[in-house]
Motif scaffolding. Structure first.
Motif, short mmCIF file in Angstrom:
data_model
loop_
_atom_site.label_atom_id
_atom_site.label_comp_id
_atom_site.label_asym_id
_atom_site.label_seq_id
_atom_site.Cartn_x
_atom_site.Cartn_y
_atom_site.Cartn_z
N ALA A 2 0.82 -1.21 0.00
CA ALA A 2 0.00 0.00 0.00
C ALA A 2 0.85 1.26 0.00
CB ALA A 2 -0.92 0.00 1.21
N GLU A 3 1.90 1.25 0.81
CA GLU A 3 2.69 2.49 0.92
C GLU A 3 3.47 2.83 -0.36
OE1 GLU A 3 5.50 -0.50 2.86
OE2 GLU A 3 3.52 -0.41 1.99
N LEU A 4 3.58 1.82 -1.28
CA LEU A 4 4.32 2.12 -2.50
C LEU A 4 3.43 2.54 -3.66
CD1 LEU A 4 6.99 -0.71 -2.59
CD2 LEU A 4 7.25 1.64 -1.84
N THR A 5 2.25 1.92 -3.74
CA THR A 5 1.43 2.19 -4.92
C THR A 5 0.29 3.18 -4.65
OG1 THR A 5 0.15 0.24 -4.40
CG2 THR A 5 1.90 -0.02 -6.02
N ALA A 6 -0.02 3.40 -3.36
CA ALA A 6 -1.09 4.34 -3.06
C ALA A 6 -0.71 5.74 -3.55
CB ALA A 6 -1.36 4.37 -1.56
N GLU A 7 -1.69 6.55 -3.74
CA GLU A 7 -1.44 7.94 -4.10
C GLU A 7 -0.56 8.59 -3.04
OE1 GLU A 7 -2.83 9.99 -6.90
OE2 GLU A 7 -2.54 7.88 -7.41
N ALA A 8 0.33 9.45 -3.48
CA ALA A 8 1.20 10.14 -2.52
C ALA A 8 0.36 10.93 -1.54
CB ALA A 8 2.12 11.08 -3.27
N GLN A 9 0.67 10.75 -0.26
CA GLN A 9 -0.02 11.58 0.72
C GLN A 9 0.52 13.00 0.59
OE1 GLN A 9 0.32 9.69 4.61
NE2 GLN A 9 -0.04 7.72 3.60
N PRO A 10 -0.36 13.99 0.54
CA PRO A 10 0.08 15.36 0.26
C PRO A 10 1.29 15.78 1.11
CG PRO A 10 -2.31 15.25 0.46
CD PRO A 10 -1.78 13.88 0.76
N LEU A 11 1.24 15.49 2.40
CA LEU A 11 2.30 15.95 3.28
C LEU A 11 3.65 15.34 2.91
CD1 LEU A 11 1.46 16.39 7.04
CD2 LEU A 11 3.43 17.34 5.81
N GLU A 12 3.67 13.98 2.80
CA GLU A 12 4.93 13.30 2.47
C GLU A 12 5.45 13.72 1.12
OE1 GLU A 12 4.53 9.13 2.69
OE2 GLU A 12 4.34 9.12 4.86
N GLY A 13 4.56 13.72 0.12
CA GLY A 13 4.96 14.12 -1.22
C GLY A 13 5.56 15.50 -1.21
N GLY A 243 6.46 -0.15 -16.25
CA GLY A 243 6.82 -0.34 -17.66
C GLY A 243 5.92 -1.34 -18.36
N ILE A 244 5.20 -2.16 -17.59
CA ILE A 244 4.28 -3.15 -18.18
C ILE A 244 2.82 -2.73 -18.00
CG2 ILE A 244 3.53 -5.57 -18.15
CD1 ILE A 244 6.32 -6.32 -17.12
N TRP A 245 2.48 -2.35 -16.74
CA TRP A 245 1.06 -2.11 -16.45
C TRP A 245 0.74 -0.64 -16.17
CZ3 TRP A 245 3.69 -6.37 -14.22
CH2 TRP A 245 3.33 -7.62 -14.73
N GLY A 246 1.74 0.23 -16.36
CA GLY A 246 1.54 1.64 -16.05
C GLY A 246 0.53 2.30 -16.99
N ASP A 247 -0.10 3.32 -16.50
CA ASP A 247 -1.07 4.09 -17.29
C ASP A 247 -0.32 4.95 -18.32
OD1 ASP A 247 -2.87 5.88 -18.29
OD2 ASP A 247 -3.64 6.54 -16.34
N PRO A 248 -0.57 4.68 -19.61
CA PRO A 248 0.18 5.43 -20.65
C PRO A 248 0.03 6.95 -20.49
CG PRO A 248 -1.12 3.66 -21.63
CD PRO A 248 -1.51 3.73 -20.18
N HIS A 249 -1.11 7.39 -19.98
CA HIS A 249 -1.30 8.83 -19.82
C HIS A 249 -0.35 9.40 -18.77
CE1 HIS A 249 -4.70 8.81 -22.46
NE2 HIS A 249 -5.26 7.82 -21.76
N ARG A 250 0.02 8.56 -17.80
CA ARG A 250 0.90 9.05 -16.74
C ARG A 250 2.37 8.76 -17.02
NH1 ARG A 250 -1.73 7.80 -10.98
NH2 ARG A 250 -0.22 9.39 -10.42
N THR A 251 2.66 7.66 -17.73
CA THR A 251 4.06 7.32 -18.01
C THR A 251 4.58 8.03 -19.25
OG1 THR A 251 3.50 5.41 -19.39
CG2 THR A 251 3.76 4.99 -17.03
N GLY A 252 3.65 8.44 -20.13
CA GLY A 252 4.09 9.07 -21.38
C GLY A 252 4.60 8.07 -22.40
N LYS A 253 4.54 6.76 -22.07
CA LYS A 253 4.97 5.72 -23.01
C LYS A 253 3.77 4.82 -23.32
CE LYS A 253 8.67 4.30 -20.50
NZ LYS A 253 9.88 3.51 -20.20
N PRO A 254 3.74 4.17 -24.52
CA PRO A 254 2.62 3.28 -24.80
C PRO A 254 2.56 2.15 -23.77
CG PRO A 254 4.31 3.18 -26.55
CD PRO A 254 4.72 4.25 -25.60
N ALA A 255 1.37 1.63 -23.50
CA ALA A 255 1.21 0.56 -22.52
C ALA A 255 2.04 -0.64 -22.94
CB ALA A 255 -0.26 0.17 -22.42
N GLY A 256 2.76 -1.21 -21.99
CA GLY A 256 3.54 -2.41 -22.27
C GLY A 256 4.74 -2.19 -23.16
#
Lengths: 354, 354
Positions: A2-13, A243-256
């Protein structure tokens, strides 16, 4: 996980962002001064690579990267030696960033990577020879900084950084050699060792250098090195998952994209060596040539990696590495308020570009 | 010019040979220890490059070169500080030789040179990436030696060597860039600066490091740097003359090989920029593509270079550089018995392979 993939908590980020910004503010002028001391020809290539100039030599306002490594040096120095230690560690922070960029310039040539930080790589603009020469000059500059630094830890730090350079080169050797081998001939231990050498070593070295500059004892220096290495491996694992399952809109690269390139990334090798029925299917799919734009084939491969346990393995392994990193950190820096900055940076890097 | 082109006098020649042999005896074990500290993959490439191993990893008894640079470090240290200084300068001598070999590994990749020390170059055996990585590791090893060296001059020496690395890289940049230009667009000042950066800088640095390790003052360190630089330029001038008019039986290369390759060597650029009728003729001949085995064409070019004054200029210039070298040497080391070793080495290098 959870602590790695969850959205960044505003304070920590925002804590990590503030640390990075503060690091850039003190490191950038020293970086520019070091690079500007190069002879004209090499200076131009380096300034282009850092995003400070366009290819034609006109000024650019590009960013020279997030400065994670310098931030680790300064934050580690501060965690173990307070603000005075952090202030005196600026040259070490610059040296680490120069070495990082030396390896980027060279790796891009060897890997024929066309883009870096959203711009054409230096070798595509200036040619292989000039990119290599500029990289060599950055290594020399980094080590000159230590030789000129009157800090009592500078010689020890230089030894450590040269050993790290050798590990980085050995990692890159394994990486380029692995490119020529069949994916099914590669063991998980090999790719983990390679990822540790290519990614973990310099993050570990950055933390260790900060500890050295804070006058920490041998045990704490080694603990901070291990902290950086484990966080670096966690980062690489997450990066490979993205690099495999990332959202292309967020990674800027095509999926997979990594699958289409048949990369021997950590989740893929874990899947291939899992001994499951899906791993045999994956081996067959990975042996087929990639047809550009065949998104369906990429999706079938991604599914096979997932069914062979590659995704779960990578996420559990990343969580495990982060736990080990935290353990090493709390050994060297038991006070939570002192360890907070390093913790925030480690969580930031393992969450970046997700 | 007599002292440069005349047959080596037995006594002087044997003095240089004895100095080189003694340098190799103390430097070789340290070189091997440094290289053997590398991880397996990089060690193998480096050991091949030095001629200690065949490509398949079996031992070879090849020579790792004449060790002129280490001999200059040790002899300069001895000239200014006696035998104790010479003994303490071994790490500096090894570091200079490691840097020299780092640049050889890289330059061979960039220049696509197929042979080095009568064997296939490392990049032809292991590929470009591995030759570059092994070179990077040698630079790191060289600077680690200084960082580990408790000698009070080691930090200053490291600064000087990193500055030399940057000059070497800048020289190689100019050299590769010049390859793409028309021979008639190149000025004599440019090729002289390039030769000083590529050849003079490291010979000068070797002498300066020896002086630093002897505790010499700033002025003497600079004088020894200038001595090595000027001797290095004299060497390059003579080497270029030999590349055109050398006896193939003694050089091991076909007569006029540098002309057939249309190299912008010093005598050629001097001839092209002499403004004589022969220089216009030479420009025309040099613009023609080289027909392999057309020895008559090569001889016509050699004659044009000679008639345009290129040969005389190079020989006078070499004599002038050697005179300057001697002047710098006598400033720092006025006693002939102390200066004798450096003098013998300078005369040896400017006479080598003639």
């Amino acid at each position: 996980m959870a602590e790695l993939t969850a959205e960044a908590q505003p304070l920590e980020g925002s804590e990590a962002t503030a640390i990075l910004e503060r690091a850039r503010a003190v490191v950038d002028p020293e970086m520019r001064a070091a690079v500007d001391s190069l002879p004209g020809s090499l200076r131009r290539i380096a300034r282009y690579h850092f995003g400070w100039e366009h290819a034609d030599g006109t000024p650019a306002d590009g960013s020279a990267g997030k400065a994670i490594r310098p931030a680790l040096v300064l934050t580690a120095a501060g965690a173990l030696g307070g603000s005075r230690a952090r202030e005196r560690a600026v040259r070490a922070a610059v040296a680490v960033e120069l070495v990082h960029n030396f390896t980027l310039l060279h790796d891009d040539v060897m890997d024929r990577d066309p883009t870096r930080r959203h711009r054409p790589t230096a070798w595509t603009v200036f040619g292989d020879a000039d990119a290599i020469l500029a990289g060599n000059a950055l290594q020399a500059l980094a080590l000159r900084l230590f030789a000129e630094d009157p800090h009592p830890a500078s010689a020890q730090a230089a030894v450590r950084l040269t050993e790290c350079v050798i590990e980085l080169c050995a990692g890159q050797h394994v990486d380029t050699a692995m490119e020529l081998r069949s994916p099914t001939d590669v063991s998980l231990a090999e790719v983990l060792t390679m990822a540790e050498a290519k990614t973990g070593a310099l993050l570990g070295c950055a933390c260790a250098l900060g500890a050295l500059y804070a006058g920490a004892d041998h045990e704490d220096v080694e603990a901070l090195d291990a902290f950086g290495r484990q966080a670096g491996l966690a980062f690489q694992l997450i990066d490979d998952v993205i690099g495999i399952w990332g959202d292309p809109h967020r990674t800027g690269k095509p999926a997979g994209a990594d699958l289409a390139a048949r990369k021997k990334s950590l989740p893929v090798v874990a899947a291939l060596t899992s001994g499951t029925p899906a791993s045999a299917e994956l081996a067959e799919l990975y042996a087929l040539p990639c047809v550009e734009g065949d998104q369906e084939a990429v999706e079938r491969i991604a599914l096979a990696v997932e069914r062979a346990g590659g995704r779960d393995w990578a996420q559990v392994e990343a969580a495990d590495r982060m736990a080990r990193a935290m353990q090493e950190l709390s050994r060297a820096v038991p006070e939570p308020e002192s360890a907070g900055g390093l913790l925030a940076l480690a969580e930031f890097v393992t969450r970046r570009s997700s």
